[in-house]
Structures are given as structure tokens and as C-alpha cells.
Design a protein around this motif. Structure first.
Motif, PDB file in Angstrom:
ATOM      1  N   LEU A  46       0.907  -1.380   0.111  1.00 18.74           N
ATOM      2  CA  LEU A  46       0.206  -0.204   0.365  1.00 18.74           C
ATOM      3  C   LEU A  46       0.887   1.702   0.184  1.00 18.74           C
ATOM      4  N   PRO A  47       0.258   2.687  -0.633  1.00 16.32           N
ATOM      5  CA  PRO A  47       2.059   4.057  -0.894  1.00 16.32           C
ATOM      6  C   PRO A  47       0.970   4.641   0.374  1.00 16.32           C
ATOM      7  N   TYR A  48       1.156   3.987   2.002  1.00 18.48           N
ATOM      8  CA  TYR A  48       1.072   5.236   2.185  1.00 18.48           C
ATOM      9  C   TYR A  48       2.195   5.637   2.361  1.00 18.48           C
ATOM     10  N   HIS A  49       3.489   6.023   1.983  1.00 20.76           N
ATOM     11  CA  HIS A  49       4.564   7.470   2.083  1.00 20.76           C
ATOM     12  C   HIS A  49       4.864   7.429   1.102  1.00 20.76           C
ATOM     13  N   ILE A  50       4.551   8.700   0.295  1.00 15.73           N
ATOM     14  CA  ILE A  50       4.760   9.497  -0.756  1.00 15.73           C
ATOM     15  C   ILE A  50       5.694  10.063  -0.897  1.00 15.73           C
ATOM     16  N   GLU A  51       6.740  10.317  -1.670  1.00 10.97           N
ATOM     17  CA  GLU A  51       7.111  11.688  -1.798  1.00 10.97           C
ATOM     18  C   GLU A  51       7.469  11.992  -2.946  1.00 10.97           C
ATOM     19  N   LEU A  52       6.946  13.220  -3.693  1.00 13.97           N
ATOM     20  CA  LEU A  52       7.341  13.948  -4.500  1.00 13.97           C
ATOM     21  C   LEU A  52       8.540  15.071  -5.143  1.00 13.97           C
ATOM     22  N   PHE A  53       8.868  15.220  -6.208  1.00 19.02           N
ATOM     23  CA  PHE A  53      10.401  15.572  -6.227  1.00 19.02           C
ATOM     24  C   PHE A  53       9.765  16.737  -7.789  1.00 19.02           C
ATOM     25  N   ASP A  54      10.212  17.810  -7.469  1.00 18.61           N
ATOM     26  CA  ASP A  54      10.345  19.285  -8.482  1.00 18.61           C
ATOM     27  C   ASP A  54      11.512  20.549  -8.517  1.00 18.61           C
ATOM     28  N   ASN A  55      11.953  20.923  -9.726  1.00 17.26           N
ATOM     29  CA  ASN A  55      13.343  21.377  -9.949  1.00 17.26           C
ATOM     30  C   ASN A  55      12.829  23.465 -10.174  1.00 17.26           C
ATOM     31  N   SER A  56      13.545  23.968  -9.945  1.00 16.27           N
ATOM     32  CA  SER A  56      12.831  25.550 -10.309  1.00 16.27           C
ATOM     33  C   SER A  56      14.055  26.075 -10.533  1.00 16.27           C
ATOM     34  N   ASN A  57      14.302  26.780 -11.779  1.00 22.85           N
ATOM     35  CA  ASN A  57      15.075  27.460 -11.791  1.00 22.85           C
ATOM     36  C   ASN A  57      14.662  28.652 -12.420  1.00 22.85           C
ATOM     37  N   ILE A  58      15.869  29.978 -13.191  1.00 19.31           N
ATOM     38  CA  ILE A  58      15.832  30.680 -14.468  1.00 19.31           C
ATOM     39  C   ILE A  58      16.944  30.689 -15.170  1.00 19.31           C
ATOM     40  N   SER A  59      16.658  29.823 -16.174  1.00 20.78           N
ATOM     41  CA  SER A  59      18.165  30.021 -17.188  1.00 20.78           C
ATOM     42  C   SER A  59      19.330  29.741 -15.915  1.00 20.78           C
ATOM     43  N   GLY A  60      18.994  28.432 -15.354  1.00 21.16           N
ATOM     44  CA  GLY A  60      20.281  28.207 -14.292  1.00 21.16           C
ATOM     45  C   GLY A  60      20.187  28.627 -13.603  1.00 21.16           C
ATOM     46  N   SER A  61      20.105  29.526 -13.511  1.00 26.57           N
ATOM     47  CA  SER A  61      19.838  30.761 -12.295  1.00 26.57           C
ATOM     48  C   SER A  61      19.533  30.326 -10.841  1.00 26.57           C
ATOM     49  N   ASP A  62      20.218  30.636  -9.192  1.00 27.58           N
ATOM     50  CA  ASP A  62      19.376  29.955  -8.335  1.00 27.58           C
ATOM     51  C   ASP A  62      18.151  28.522  -8.413  1.00 27.58           C
ATOM     52  N   ALA A  63      19.164  27.889  -9.254  1.00 33.62           N
ATOM     53  CA  ALA A  63      18.893  26.277  -9.760  1.00 33.62           C
ATOM     54  C   ALA A  63      18.498  25.819  -7.633  1.00 33.62           C
ATOM     55  N   VAL A  64      17.075  25.535  -7.938  1.00 37.72           N
ATOM     56  CA  VAL A  64      16.774  25.399  -6.314  1.00 37.72           C
ATOM     57  C   VAL A  64      15.991  23.267  -6.877  1.00 37.72           C
ATOM     58  N   ALA A  65      15.413  22.787  -5.872  1.00 34.57           N
ATOM     59  CA  ALA A  65      14.593  21.681  -6.203  1.00 34.57           C
ATOM     60  C   ALA A  65      13.629  21.252  -4.504  1.00 34.57           C
ATOM     61  N   GLY A  66      12.417  20.753  -4.774  1.00 35.29           N
ATOM     62  CA  GLY A  66      12.144  20.429  -3.334  1.00 35.29           C
ATOM     63  C   GLY A  66      11.459  19.300  -3.133  1.00 35.29           C
ATOM     64  N   CYS A  67      11.632  18.503  -2.345  1.00 37.68           N
ATOM     65  CA  CYS A  67      10.660  17.203  -1.947  1.00 37.68           C
ATOM     66  C   CYS A  67       9.589  17.815  -1.424  1.00 37.68           C
ATOM     67  N   VAL A  68       8.577  16.795  -1.766  1.00 37.13           N
ATOM     68  CA  VAL A  68       7.102  16.943  -0.568  1.00 37.13           C
ATOM     69  C   VAL A  68       7.148  15.511   0.151  1.00 37.13           C
ATOM     70  N   VAL A  69       6.639  15.599   1.304  1.00 37.43           N
ATOM     71  CA  VAL A  69       6.402  14.237   1.428  1.00 37.43           C
ATOM     72  C   VAL A  69       4.349  14.303   1.772  1.00 37.43           C
ATOM     73  N   TYR A  70       3.605  12.734   1.510  1.00 39.61           N
ATOM     74  CA  TYR A  70       2.812  12.939   1.909  1.00 39.61           C
ATOM     75  C   TYR A  70       2.561  10.698   2.128  1.00 39.61           C
ATOM     76  N   LYS A  71       2.112  11.272   3.629  1.00 42.72           N
ATOM     77  CA  LYS A  71       1.511  10.122   4.439  1.00 42.72           C
ATOM     78  C   LYS A  71       0.186   9.813   4.365  1.00 42.72           C
ATOM     79  N   GLY A  72      -0.359   8.659   4.349  1.00 43.15           N
ATOM     80  CA  GLY A  72      -1.384   8.587   4.251  1.00 43.15           C
ATOM     81  C   GLY A  72      -2.508   9.131   3.538  1.00 43.15           C
ATOM     82  N   MET A  73      -2.460   9.269   2.078  1.00 44.27           N
ATOM     83  CA  MET A  73      -2.432  10.564   1.094  1.00 44.27           C
ATOM     84  C   MET A  73      -2.702  11.632   1.883  1.00 44.27           C
ATOM     85  N   ARG A  74      -2.074  12.383   2.890  1.00 49.08           N
ATOM     86  CA  ARG A  74      -2.534  13.939   3.149  1.00 49.08           C
ATOM     87  C   ARG A  74      -0.804  14.282   3.283  1.00 49.08           C
TER      88      ARG A  74
END
Length: 626
Positions: free
Chosen positions: A395-423
Motif C-alpha cells: 500500500l503506498p502509504y508514504h509517497i514523496e514527490l520532487f520538482d525543480n525550479s530555476n530561471i535560465s539555470g540561475s538560483d537552481a533549487v529543488a523541493g521534496c514534499v512528503v505525503y503520508k496516508g494521502m495527506r
């Protein structure tokens, strides 16, 4: 009654109560004439009935009721539910004087045509066959009011309660009312409409209530054409108005062909642990009954058993005598004077589909009601649905999602959000500054972040005790493959999915990449799972996608803002925030501060603001820069 007689009455009743069993059941109170005046139910007959005879009872109604009781009887049942049902049936049967609740029960309204010389037509919940003929019951109030509205506009029956007879009308006892003046009544009360004409109108109303609108429509059409040929144009115009009214009514209520007459339709939905059976009754192509019932399945009961039980119970409840029953599958059982039919196409098949649709909708409504009371049930259902669609081992109780963000390569960052029990589990969210990738390279950035997140197989994720059950990327096949490469490189076995968007940047489909897929075969082995936009799972996955995108964008925006506000003073070692603020307050800008550092008077001013030690650091920094 004297006090002695009343005392003897109470003692006799208390002896009856003392002999009552401590079991569920229904009890009945009788007055001195032997008439039932109250019916009640009890989990424990002895405890409940004895409570009426306690001295501390202070409710006026209870005291009055007890004063009228002369005898008590009771019926023992097996369960509390049986006690409730028995009480309900007894109240409907005897209509006890002191009962308030359940007196009408859960009865549906009917339409009554009275037995008077000039019959009235109205809705009622009280059925007394001595007073008239009843049509119904109507489970859908809108349908009942539509029929009454048609009869009122088409036939104009009287609405007054006067006891009209030919004698009283001839005697001139009545006067016309407002209904006559606004043309909703033909005024039989003053003889404007004869009794024969009124009875003809009532006969037409009966045909409408029987569902025979087609025959009535044909009759009115023939009368209209006849009046037109005889040049009675005003009569023809009135008949045309009636013909149009019936035609409009049929257009709203007709579902199938008029060739289908007096048919019962049953559909069964057993997709969940509980079975739902829908019942439709069709008369002359129009549905006039529609109900859905819930049946709790026993261990050894098949769909056929459930459906047969429902057919017997429901037909008995609605007194159906239809000789044809449409069912979703073949039944081995036979009923007297009844034919089971499984349609494959045509209007009857359409009716079966309509009945099944009602079953499914009722199940969905019940599910929503139960999930409102128990939200955890909804999230568990969504996890199971996602597990089935992706064919996951757990059962996919623990789900993690990733996404990148930058403007032409400057200040490049990424985020990881975590969902447990679909919340969302916001305490487990993580932000990453891209360190090893230069320029705009989403794939390489994603790989860096995933590698830092999961590190090696022997090490858990940062701030986590266990690895996720599922990783979801905010992107297509390429990004999913990059993530899976790192997962396999680290020796992990975590399923990877992706949420792909269409040309309008809206979530369109769920992608799933099977483990150990090479780049050459990734397109072939990637599974595309279509989701209904109105489904709960689609909405939750879209919320997840929006959340990780928001989180990454917010982090990138904060970093970009800090970079834009960066001062050259931040590069000087030994100069903190307070020293920087003091310098900017005294000299307004870095440019002016640089000028001061190159003059003797200016050096003294800098030292007066920061002191000799820090002041010398500033002076030395700008002298080197020069």
C-alpha cells in the motif's frame, strides 16, 4: 374513579410489569375500553415499562398516559431492530392516540380521487379506501407534483371542500371563488359545468394517473381536428392547448417507447462488500417507481440469491403484478405468471442500464456519507485504488514527490514534499540547493537531489526512518527514467511514477515506469494510466502535483529575492548584520563608504562608527579593492 380503584389498578399493572422479561420487544397499553392507546419499543421490556410507574416521573404527558392505562401486553423479539420494526408496524396498524413519532412512518405520498359526486384530486399520506381511489405511492415528489400540475392546467378540477351535490347546486348555496375567475376551475358549484362534464374530466384524470397519456393525447387530438372541421375554432384552440400540455409532459417524463407496458426492472451492484438493488416500474413507457435498497450479503449468498430475495420483497411491498421482469443475468428460479428477460439491446436494455446507473450512484452516495463520518476510510480507499492501478506490492502509504525550479539555470533549487496516508506531512518537506549542476539541466538536477535524498541503501532518507513506498515526479518519461537510474544506482527498489501534463499545462495522465527499465525500452515499458478528471484519486494526485510545484517555486522565489538584496558588505569577513546596518545608516550606500575609506577624514568617521578593530577591516577591504 376512586382512589381505592386507582390504587388497585396501579398494583395490578405493576404485577404485570414485574413478570415481564428482560428482553427486547414491543409493548402495548390499553384503555378501559380495550383500545390500544400507546405502542412502544424497548431494549429491555421490564426496565422500560417499569420506568412509567416510578413515583419521580414528573412529565405531564406521561402522568396522563399512565392514568389511562388499564392493561398491558407485550411481544418479545430477538433483536432491537426487530423491536423497532414491530413498533412501527403496530403504530401504522392501530394509530394509537398517544404516539407521536412514526405514526405516519416512512410512507410516500399518493394522489387521491375522492368518491364524492364531484370528486376532488389531491395528494395525501393517509390511505383510507372508503374515501376514494389512490394512485401511488410516489417516491419522487417532483414527479407527483408534475402530474398534479398537469391535471390542474389541463382539466381544471375543483379545489374547494364544499360537499357539492346536484341538489345543493340547484338550491344556489354556493358562489364562485377566485379559482374560477383566474380560470383554474369551471365552477361546477354554480352549474357552469354539468356533472356529466365533470365526471368526463375525472375519467381523463384517472387515465393520466394510470400513465395512459398517449391514449388521452390521441383522443384530444381527434376532438381537436373534429372541432376544426366543424369550424368551432375556439373549442379547437382550447383542445390544442391541452394537447400541447400533454405533449410537453410526456417529453419530460417519457424514458422509453410506449410499447413497453407494465414491466419491472431490477439491477444489482455488488462491486463493494454490500449489495445494492435498484427497482424500476415502467407503465406505458414511463417510469413511475424508482427505489434502491441495500442488502447485507451473507457468506454463502450469491448474486442470484440476493436478486431473488429483492424481487420477492420489493414486488410484495409495491403490490406489483407485472408479468415481465427485466434482470441483468439469467435466473434458474421461476415465479408463477412471471417471465424473466435479459435484454441485449433496445429500449429494455436502456432501462436495465438506467437501473444499474441508479445502483452505482446510490453506492457512491452511501460511500460519501460514510467517509464524511470516517475520513480515514476515504484515504485508505484512495491508497488501495492507487495500489491497484500501479499494481504495487504494498500500500503506498508514504509517497514523496520532487520538482525543480530555476530561471535560465540561475538560483537552481529543488523541493521534496512528503505525503503520508494521502495527506501532506509538512514537517518532512525538504529544500535543496543545486550544487553540482551548472546551467539549466532539469534531468541532472533531479538526479543530484534524488541521490542526496536517498544516499546509499544502508542509509535512510534525511529526517526519515523508512524509504517511501512510491516516488512521483512532476514530469514525463525522461524525468522518471533519470530518477529510476539513481534509485537503481543506490541499490534501492522504489516504484517511480509521473504526472504528465497536456499542452495547456493541465494534469492529464498518470505514468508508471516498471523497475529495471533501460533507456532504449522506456517508452515501450512505460504504462499510461488514464484517470477520470472527476474522480477522487485524480483530484488528490493533482493536489500533490500542485503542492510540490508550489513548494519548489516558493523556495526559488525566496532565494532569488535574497540574492537580489545581497550587499557587498556581506562578503567582508568579520562584519556582521549589526555592523553592516550601522555603516549603511551612517553612510547611506556602499559607494559613499568606499569614498570615505580613501580619505583620512573618512577613515576617522568609519572608526567612530564601528570602532578601531572593525573600522580597520572595512578600510583595508576597500583599499585592497582599489
Amino acid at each position: 374513579m376512586s382512589k381505592t380503584e386507582d390504587s388497585e389498578r396501579l398494583e395490578r399493572l405493576k404485577r404485570i410489569v414485574a413478570a415481564m422479561p428482560d428482553k427486547p420487544g414491543s409493548y402495548q397499553y390499553y384503555d378501559k375500553d380495550g383500545v390500544i392507546i400507546y405502542v412502544g419499543k424497548a431494549k429491555s421490556l421490564k426496565k422500560r415499562v417499569s420506568s412509567y410507574f416510578h413515583k419521580e416521573v414528573d412529565r405531564f404527558k406521561t402522568k396522563v398516559l399512565v392514568s389511562k392505562i388499564y392493561d398491558i401486553t407485550y411481544t418479545v423479539v430477538n433483536t432491537e431492530e426487530d423491536a423497532l420494526l414491530l413498533e412501527n408496524s403496530l403504530i401504522k396498524k392501530y394509530s394509537p392516540r398517544y404516539n407521536v413519532l412514526l405514526k405516519d412512518g416512512k410512507t410516500y405520498p399518493s394522489i387521491c380521487i375522492t368518491n364524492e359526486p364531484y370528486p376532488r384530486i389531491f395528494k395525501t399520506r393517509n390511505i383510507n379506501r372508503k374515501h376514494g381511489t389512490y394512485y401511488g405511492p410516489y417516491s419522487h415528489l417532483g414527479s407527483m407534483y408534475a402530474v398534479l400540475d398537469l391535471i390542474k392546467k389541463l382539466l381544471h378540477p375543483r379545489t374547494c371542500r364544499f360537499p357539492l351535490t346536484q341538489e345543493t347546486i340547484k338550491a344556489g348555496k354556493y358562489q364562485t371563488c377566485l379559482e374560477y375567475h383566474i380560470k383554474n376551475c369551471e365552477a361546477p358549484c354554480i352549474g357552469k359545468q354539468s356533472q356529466e362534464e365533470y365526471r368526463e374530466m375525472i375519467m381523463q384524470a384517472r387515465e393520466i394517473l394510470k400513465g395512459n397519456t398517449r391514449m388521452l393525447s390521441q383522443h384530444i387530438y381527434e376532438e381537436m381536428m373534429k372541432a376544426s372541421q366543424e369550424m368551432r375554432f375556439e373549442d379547437a384552440e382550447e383542445l390544442k392547448r391541452k394537447y400541447i400540455l400533454i405533449d410537453q409532459f410526456c417529453a419530460k417524463s417519457e424514458v422509453v417507447s410506449y410499447t413497453i407496458t407494465d414491466v419491472d426492472v431490477f439491477a444489482l451492484d455488488s462491486s463493494s462488500g454490500i449489495s445494492f438493488v435498484n427497482y424500476l416500474h415502467v407503465t406505458n413507457g414511463t417510469i413511475n417507481q424508482s427505489f434502491t435498497y441495500e442488502y447485507k450479503r451473507k457468506i454463502d449468498e450469491t448474486d442470484e440469491d440476493i436478486l431473488l430475495t429483492a424481487i420477492i420483497e420489493i414486488r410484495e411491498r409495491f403490490h406489483s403484478t407485472a408479468k415481465e421482469i427485466i434482470v441483468p443475468f439469467e435466473l434458474d428460479w421461476k415465479l408463477d405468471n412471471v417471465t424473466f428477460f435479459v435484454p441485449q439491446r433496445g429500449d429494455k436494455h436502456h432501462l436495465l442500464e438506467l437501473s444499474l446507473m441508479n445502483c452505482k450512484q446510490y453506492r457512491i452516495d452511501r460511500l460519501k456519507q460514510s467517509e464524511k463520518l470516517n475520513p480515514e476510510q476515504k484515504y485508505t480507499r484512495l491508497m488501495k485504488e492507487l495500489q491497484e492501478k500501479l499494481q504495487l506490492a504494498k500500500l503506498p502509504y508514504h509517497i514523496e514527490l520532487f520538482d525543480n525550479s530555476n530561471i535560465s539555470g540561475s538560483d537552481a533549487v529543488a523541493g521534496c514534499v512528503v505525503y503520508k496516508g494521502m495527506r501532506p506531512s509538512k514537517k518532512d518537506y525538504r529544500k535543496y540547493n543545486i550544487k553540482t549542476v551548472e546551467g539549466s539541466n532539469d534531468y541532472a538536477s533531479m538526479q543530484e537531489v534524488v541521490r542526496r535524498r536517498y544516499r546509499t541503501p544502508s542509509e535512510p532518507p534525511q529526517g526519515e526512518d523508512i524509504l517511501p513506498d512510491l516516488i512521483i515526479c512532476d514530469g514525463g518519461i525522461g524525468q522518471m527514467h533519470c530518477v529510476q537510474e539513481v534509485i537503481e544506482e543506490l541499490g534501492l527498489s522504489i516504484p517511480v511514477a509521473g504526472l504528465a501534463k497536456n499542452d495547456k499545462h493541465r494534469t492529464q495522465e498518470l505514468l508508471f515506469l516498471t523497475p529495471n527499465v533501460s533507456r532504449e525500452t522506456q517508452k515501450k515499458d512505460c504504462v499510461t494510466i488514464q484517470l477520470k478528471p472527476d474522480s477522487d484519486l485524480f483530484r488528490v494526485l493533482t493536489q500533490m502535483q500542485d503542492e510540490v510545484h508550489r513548494f519548489a517555486i516558493s523556495f526559488h522565489r525566496d532565494k532569488r529575492s535574497k540574492h537580489a538584496l545581497h550587499s557587498e558588505l556581506d562578503n567582508i569577513k568579520g562584519i556582521g548584520e549589526k555592523s553592516k546596518d550601522a555603516l549603511l545608516k551612517a553612510f547611506r550606500s556602499v559607494k559613499k563608504l568606499r569614498e570615505k575609506a580613501n580619505s583620512e577624514e573618512g577613515k576617522k568617521e568609519i572608526i567612530s562608527v564601528l570602532g578601531s578593530s572593525k573600522g580597520q577591516i572595512i578600510i583595508n577591504y576597500f583599499l585592497i579593492k582599489e
